[in-house]
Design a protein around this motif. Sequence first.
Motif, PDB file in Angstrom:
ATOM      1  N   ASP A 226      65.438 -48.051 -13.364  1.00 19.09           N
ATOM      2  CA  ASP A 226      65.963 -46.914 -12.606  1.00 19.09           C
ATOM      3  C   ASP A 226      67.386 -47.094 -12.087  1.00 19.09           C
ATOM      4  OD1 ASP A 226      63.481 -45.462 -12.766  1.00 19.09           O
ATOM      5  OD2 ASP A 226      62.670 -46.890 -11.309  1.00 19.09           O
ATOM      6  N   ILE A 227      67.983 -48.249 -12.276  1.00 16.23           N
ATOM      7  CA  ILE A 227      69.328 -48.477 -11.742  1.00 16.23           C
ATOM      8  C   ILE A 227      70.335 -47.577 -12.449  1.00 16.23           C
ATOM      9  CG2 ILE A 227      68.853 -50.836 -11.008  1.00 16.23           C
ATOM     10  CD1 ILE A 227      70.151 -51.857 -13.520  1.00 16.23           C
ATOM     11  N   ARG A 228      71.355 -47.159 -11.731  1.00 14.67           N
ATOM     12  CA  ARG A 228      72.379 -46.249 -12.259  1.00 14.67           C
ATOM     13  C   ARG A 228      73.733 -46.944 -12.299  1.00 14.67           C
ATOM     14  NH1 ARG A 228      68.192 -43.870 -12.895  1.00 14.67           N
ATOM     15  NH2 ARG A 228      67.749 -41.653 -12.547  1.00 14.67           N
ATOM     16  N   GLY A 229      74.513 -46.625 -13.341  1.00 13.69           N
ATOM     17  CA  GLY A 229      75.871 -47.113 -13.440  1.00 13.69           C
ATOM     18  C   GLY A 229      76.027 -48.563 -13.870  1.00 13.69           C
ATOM     19  N   HIS A 230      74.957 -49.198 -14.281  1.00 11.15           N
ATOM     20  CA  HIS A 230      75.042 -50.617 -14.677  1.00 11.15           C
ATOM     21  C   HIS A 230      75.315 -50.778 -16.168  1.00 11.15           C
ATOM     22  CE1 HIS A 230      74.330 -54.919 -14.583  1.00 11.15           C
ATOM     23  NE2 HIS A 230      73.453 -54.784 -15.568  1.00 11.15           N
ATOM     24  N   PHE A 231      74.604 -50.008 -16.998  1.00 11.09           N
ATOM     25  CA  PHE A 231      74.744 -50.138 -18.455  1.00 11.09           C
ATOM     26  C   PHE A 231      75.839 -49.232 -18.994  1.00 11.09           C
ATOM     27  CE2 PHE A 231      70.231 -51.308 -17.800  1.00 11.09           C
ATOM     28  CZ  PHE A 231      70.258 -52.575 -18.366  1.00 11.09           C
ATOM     29  N   ASP A 232      76.609 -49.759 -19.942  1.00 11.16           N
ATOM     30  CA  ASP A 232      77.604 -48.945 -20.654  1.00 11.16           C
ATOM     31  C   ASP A 232      76.953 -48.165 -21.791  1.00 11.16           C
ATOM     32  OD1 ASP A 232      79.834 -49.852 -19.130  1.00 11.16           O
ATOM     33  OD2 ASP A 232      79.786 -51.730 -20.253  1.00 11.16           O
ATOM     34  N   ALA A 233      75.911 -48.733 -22.389  1.00  9.97           N
ATOM     35  CA  ALA A 233      75.241 -48.089 -23.519  1.00  9.97           C
ATOM     36  C   ALA A 233      73.884 -48.745 -23.744  1.00  9.97           C
ATOM     37  CB  ALA A 233      76.084 -48.184 -24.785  1.00  9.97           C
ATOM     38  N   VAL A 234      73.013 -48.025 -24.445  1.00 16.93           N
ATOM     39  CA  VAL A 234      71.729 -48.565 -24.876  1.00 16.93           C
ATOM     40  C   VAL A 234      71.700 -48.537 -26.399  1.00 16.93           C
ATOM     41  CG1 VAL A 234      69.226 -48.322 -24.804  1.00 16.93           C
ATOM     42  CG2 VAL A 234      70.582 -47.733 -22.794  1.00 16.93           C
ATOM     43  N   PHE A 235      71.455 -49.692 -27.008  1.00 14.03           N
ATOM     44  CA  PHE A 235      71.427 -49.804 -28.464  1.00 14.03           C
ATOM     45  C   PHE A 235      70.000 -50.055 -28.929  1.00 14.03           C
ATOM     46  CE2 PHE A 235      75.649 -50.927 -27.144  1.00 14.03           C
ATOM     47  CZ  PHE A 235      76.474 -50.363 -28.096  1.00 14.03           C
ATOM     48  N   GLY A 236      69.603 -49.353 -29.987  1.00 10.46           N
ATOM     49  CA  GLY A 236      68.273 -49.542 -30.544  1.00 10.46           C
ATOM     50  C   GLY A 236      68.344 -49.894 -32.014  1.00 10.46           C
ATOM     51  N   PHE A 237      67.690 -50.989 -32.407  1.00 12.56           N
ATOM     52  CA  PHE A 237      67.592 -51.392 -33.809  1.00 12.56           C
ATOM     53  C   PHE A 237      66.111 -51.392 -34.174  1.00 12.56           C
ATOM     54  CE2 PHE A 237      71.392 -53.360 -32.114  1.00 12.56           C
ATOM     55  CZ  PHE A 237      72.342 -53.086 -33.079  1.00 12.56           C
ATOM     56  N   PHE A 238      65.724 -50.440 -35.033  1.00 13.69           N
ATOM     57  CA  PHE A 238      64.305 -50.273 -35.341  1.00 13.69           C
ATOM     58  C   PHE A 238      64.076 -50.314 -36.845  1.00 13.69           C
ATOM     59  CE2 PHE A 238      65.058 -48.080 -31.282  1.00 13.69           C
ATOM     60  CZ  PHE A 238      64.192 -48.808 -30.479  1.00 13.69           C
ATOM     61  N   LYS A 239      63.410 -51.380 -37.284  1.00 16.36           N
ATOM     62  CA  LYS A 239      63.123 -51.566 -38.706  1.00 16.36           C
ATOM     63  C   LYS A 239      61.796 -50.943 -39.128  1.00 16.36           C
ATOM     64  CE  LYS A 239      63.401 -55.984 -38.514  1.00 16.36           C
ATOM     65  NZ  LYS A 239      63.347 -57.405 -38.946  1.00 16.36           N
ATOM     66  N   GLY A 240      61.056 -50.415 -38.164  1.00 16.24           N
ATOM     67  CA  GLY A 240      59.801 -49.750 -38.503  1.00 16.24           C
ATOM     68  C   GLY A 240      58.567 -50.557 -38.179  1.00 16.24           C
ATOM     69  N   ALA A 241      58.692 -51.582 -37.352  1.00 19.24           N
ATOM     70  CA  ALA A 241      57.535 -52.396 -36.993  1.00 19.24           C
ATOM     71  C   ALA A 241      56.666 -51.725 -35.938  1.00 19.24           C
ATOM     72  CB  ALA A 241      57.993 -53.766 -36.485  1.00 19.24           C
ATOM     73  N   ILE A 242      57.208 -50.692 -35.273  1.00 16.56           N
ATOM     74  CA  ILE A 242      56.440 -49.962 -34.264  1.00 16.56           C
ATOM     75  C   ILE A 242      56.386 -48.481 -34.646  1.00 16.56           C
ATOM     76  CG2 ILE A 242      56.989 -51.576 -32.423  1.00 16.56           C
ATOM     77  CD1 ILE A 242      59.125 -49.657 -31.449  1.00 16.56           C
ATOM     78  N   ALA A 243      55.479 -47.752 -34.033  1.00 17.17           N
ATOM     79  CA  ALA A 243      55.336 -46.328 -34.334  1.00 17.17           C
ATOM     80  C   ALA A 243      56.547 -45.541 -33.842  1.00 17.17           C
ATOM     81  CB  ALA A 243      54.069 -45.787 -33.688  1.00 17.17           C
ATOM     82  N   THR A 244      56.767 -44.367 -34.440  1.00 16.17           N
ATOM     83  CA  THR A 244      57.938 -43.563 -34.082  1.00 16.17           C
ATOM     84  C   THR A 244      57.923 -43.151 -32.615  1.00 16.17           C
ATOM     85  OG1 THR A 244      56.736 -41.629 -34.944  1.00 16.17           O
ATOM     86  CG2 THR A 244      58.325 -42.692 -36.412  1.00 16.17           C
ATOM     87  N   ASN A 245      56.758 -42.818 -32.077  1.00 19.39           N
ATOM     88  CA  ASN A 245      56.671 -42.464 -30.656  1.00 19.39           C
ATOM     89  C   ASN A 245      57.038 -43.640 -29.766  1.00 19.39           C
ATOM     90  OD1 ASN A 245      55.934 -39.750 -30.853  1.00 19.39           O
ATOM     91  ND2 ASN A 245      53.779 -40.246 -31.115  1.00 19.39           N
ATOM     92  N   ASP A 246      56.745 -44.858 -30.241  1.00 18.10           N
ATOM     93  CA  ASP A 246      57.079 -46.046 -29.465  1.00 18.10           C
ATOM     94  C   ASP A 246      58.591 -46.278 -29.427  1.00 18.10           C
ATOM     95  OD1 ASP A 246      54.430 -46.533 -28.908  1.00 18.10           O
ATOM     96  OD2 ASP A 246      54.131 -47.834 -30.635  1.00 18.10           O
ATOM     97  N   VAL A 247      59.290 -45.827 -30.457  1.00 11.22           N
ATOM     98  CA  VAL A 247      60.762 -45.902 -30.448  1.00 11.22           C
ATOM     99  C   VAL A 247      61.297 -45.102 -29.264  1.00 11.22           C
ATOM    100  CG1 VAL A 247      62.871 -45.209 -31.657  1.00 11.22           C
ATOM    101  CG2 VAL A 247      60.997 -46.277 -32.930  1.00 11.22           C
TER     102      VAL A 247
END
Length: 212
Positions: free
Chosen positions: A73-94
């Motif tokens: 819930d913290i605000r102003g800390h992250f510049d960006a969120v990066f996601g690398f998904f090769k398909g090991a989890i379900a799409t909803n889990d992404v």
Amino acid sequence: LDSQKIKGKFSAINLECQLKKRHPDKKILRIDSQTVSDPNHPAFACAKRINDLIPDYDVVIATPTIGTGVSIDIRGHFDAVFGFFKGAIATNDVMQMMNRVRDEGVEWHLWVAQYGCGKVGNGSSNEYILWTSKDKVTRKNLELLNKADQNIGIDLLETHTDPRHTRAWAKMGARINAGQWNYRDVVYQLLIAANHRVKFSEDSQMKIDDQI
């Protein structure tokens, strides 16, 4: 990330190692099944105190260990969120993983595989075919048990798997498999459905042609 082990090119362990080499001045926290269970690691049992822990780090690497049940819930800390998904989890889990960071002012950058690899059962997206294959496996195992020990007393003609839970499993499995066969497209549709503005990038320093 949807992978932890060192064999994965963009796994949590490998990414942590690469970032430490390139940016030795940065504080990096890896949260995965290994670190959260290690009493000597800063990420140990971090779910309940994650908002107090994260501000001390420049980079946080997370696996599906915190895919649900955690709210950053913290605000102003992250510049960006990066996601690398090769398909090991379900799409909803992404979507679940990306939404752990609640700061709506932070941009998402995703690379999503065209096809997933984490399929259920025989990989079919047809509920009936998936259920039938599971029933065949169960009956084959019972047959092998009978051959191993004739004294077990299992009558295959009278033994049936419970159709209620098996069919529920087949329904959910077929839904997951349908997403795996069209992994990137389904994630894209989920992003649009959640009212995200999606821009496709032609460039890639990872040398991957097209990505979300």
